[in-house]
Design a protein around this motif. Structure first.
Motif, PDB file in Angstrom:
ATOM      1  N   LEU A  69       0.674  -1.263   0.066  1.00  0.00           N
ATOM      2  CA  LEU A  69      -0.064  -0.089   0.081  1.00  0.00           C
ATOM      3  C   LEU A  69       0.725   1.303   0.049  1.00  0.00           C
ATOM      4  O   LEU A  69       1.877   1.153   0.418  1.00  0.00           O
ATOM      5  CB  LEU A  69      -0.879   0.048   1.260  1.00  0.00           C
ATOM      6  CG  LEU A  69      -2.194  -1.312   1.204  1.00  0.00           C
ATOM      7  CD1 LEU A  69      -2.713  -1.010   2.635  1.00  0.00           C
ATOM      8  CD2 LEU A  69      -2.951  -0.945  -0.019  1.00  0.00           C
ATOM      9  N   ARG A 122      -6.071   2.437   0.432  1.00  0.00           N
ATOM     10  CA  ARG A 122      -5.590   2.198  -0.855  1.00  0.00           C
ATOM     11  C   ARG A 122      -6.302   3.070  -1.870  1.00  0.00           C
ATOM     12  O   ARG A 122      -7.244   3.913  -1.308  1.00  0.00           O
ATOM     13  CB  ARG A 122      -5.894   0.837  -1.366  1.00  0.00           C
ATOM     14  CG  ARG A 122      -7.280   0.335  -1.465  1.00  0.00           C
ATOM     15  CD  ARG A 122      -7.453  -1.261  -1.769  1.00  0.00           C
ATOM     16  NE  ARG A 122      -8.826  -1.454  -1.743  1.00  0.00           N
ATOM     17  CZ  ARG A 122      -9.809  -1.351  -2.809  1.00  0.00           C
ATOM     18  NH1 ARG A 122      -9.349  -0.865  -4.025  1.00  0.00           N
ATOM     19  NH2 ARG A 122     -11.087  -1.688  -2.692  1.00  0.00           N
ATOM     20  N   ASN A 129      -1.528   5.507   5.797  1.00  0.00           N
ATOM     21  CA  ASN A 129      -0.572   4.071   5.948  1.00  0.00           C
ATOM     22  C   ASN A 129       0.576   4.511   7.052  1.00  0.00           C
ATOM     23  O   ASN A 129       1.044   3.724   7.586  1.00  0.00           O
ATOM     24  CB  ASN A 129      -0.341   3.605   4.715  1.00  0.00           C
ATOM     25  CG  ASN A 129      -1.420   2.957   4.012  1.00  0.00           C
ATOM     26  OD1 ASN A 129      -2.333   2.368   4.581  1.00  0.00           O
ATOM     27  ND2 ASN A 129      -1.698   3.186   2.635  1.00  0.00           N
TER      28      ASN A 129
END
Length: 320
Positions: free
Chosen positions: A164, A254, A312
């Motif tokens: 990701l 994502r 992330n």
């Protein structure tokens, strides 16, 4: 895992209690004012001339059914604590507006017939439409501001998939999605022209009184502000946090390409299966956030790559 409620107290009060109280008020007023009302009520007008009449009892029960089935049916969703907070707020505001409209029109209708010898003399209670929508919408907004997110919350210590995206933590990242100023102006102008045309055909301007508050509501519900900061992702609507996921809840974020009607069957706040929600307001890139409780949120924005990378990276930094 945080223990969650089944029902939201504020949602039950405003989403169920207010429509039931409004329905009781409809019947109570019909009974209280019965000695001062004619046997039938004017319920349809052509211009300023009454040309449709209904028995008072039948009319009162029709209003009760509309209040409970339409207004209450929509706003009752607010009581379901596990449903998406934004959806609960939206349905409560819409249902409350319908409930307020029907109750105000009923009060105006009865008031217009008080002490009349014949229902043909009654005039259409146009002002009650505006008052009902505004008061009902205001009650809905008040109730919506008191709703809380009681969804199941799970935290995770697992880092997001290395595949990701990661990005720099230049925070906060703020994006406005939904109806832009130009689109809003065009929609309002087109809607106003159509409404004015219908008013001229009907030789009555009461539809304009409905158009103005409804337009305000639709525009408010169609504009969102998305914020990514050190706490996680938040989506704001009408000045309230409608959807939010903390960093310790996120399994990963994502980027994908979304076409609202192809992927979610429509535009705006959408749901596609249990726990799969979307704020899809444009065709193009979208950030897809997956939470540890199994929920997934898709938000279309030109800053999707930037948001996914930051989320992330924040998740990486917060976990061993």
């Amino acid at each position: 895992m945080k223990e969650s409620r089944t029902f939201d107290p504020a949602g039950a009060l405003f989403g169920v209690g207010v429509p039931v109280l409004s329905a009781v008020t409809v019947l109570a007023l019909a009974r209280l004012w019965a000695p001062r009302l004619p046997p039938t009520l004017a319920t349809h007008w052509s211009g300023d001339v009454a040309d449709g009449f209904t028995d008072t009892g039948s009319a009162s029960w029709t209003f009760v059914l509309i209040v409970l089935l339409v207004g209450g049916g929509a706003s009752a969703v607010a009581a379901l604590a596990h449903a998406l907070l934004m959806m609960r707020r939206t349905m409560l505001i819409v249902g409350s507006a319908v409930t307020g409209l029907m109750l105000a029109v009923w009060i105006g209708l009865l008031s217009a017939h008080l002490d009349l010898a014949s229902p043909e003399q009654a005039s259409f209670p146009t002002v009650s439409i505006v008052v009902g929508l505004l008061v009902g919408g205001a009650v809905g907004v008040l109730g919506a501001s008191l709703l809380r997110d009681h969804r199941e919350r799970r935290t995770t210590d697992t880092r997001p998939d290395p595949a990701l995206p990661r990005g720099p933590l230049t925070l906060p990242i703020v994006a406005r999605v939904g109806l832009g100023d130009g689109t809003t102006a065009v929609l309002v102008a087109v809607g106003a022209l159509v409404t004015v045309g219908l008013c001229r055909l009907a030789d009555s301007w009461w539809m304009l009184a409905v158009f103005l508050p409804l337009t305000l509501l639709v525009v408010a519900l169609g504009r969102f502000r998305v914020v990514v900061d050190h706490t996680g992702l938040r989506v704001f609507n009408m000045g309230m946090c409608a959807v939010g996921y903390d960093i310790d809840e996120l399994e990963g974020a994502r980027v994908t390409e979304i076409a609202p009607f192809r992927d979610f069957g429509g535009w705006g706040l959408r749901t596609k299966g249990r726990g799969n929600y979307g704020i899809v307001t444009a065709t193009g890139p979208a950030v897809v956030v997956t939470a540890a409780n199994g929920q997934r949120l898709t938000v279309t924005t030109d800053r999707a790559e930037e948001m996914a990378g930051a989320l992330n990276a924040l998740a990486d930094a917060s976990r061993p």
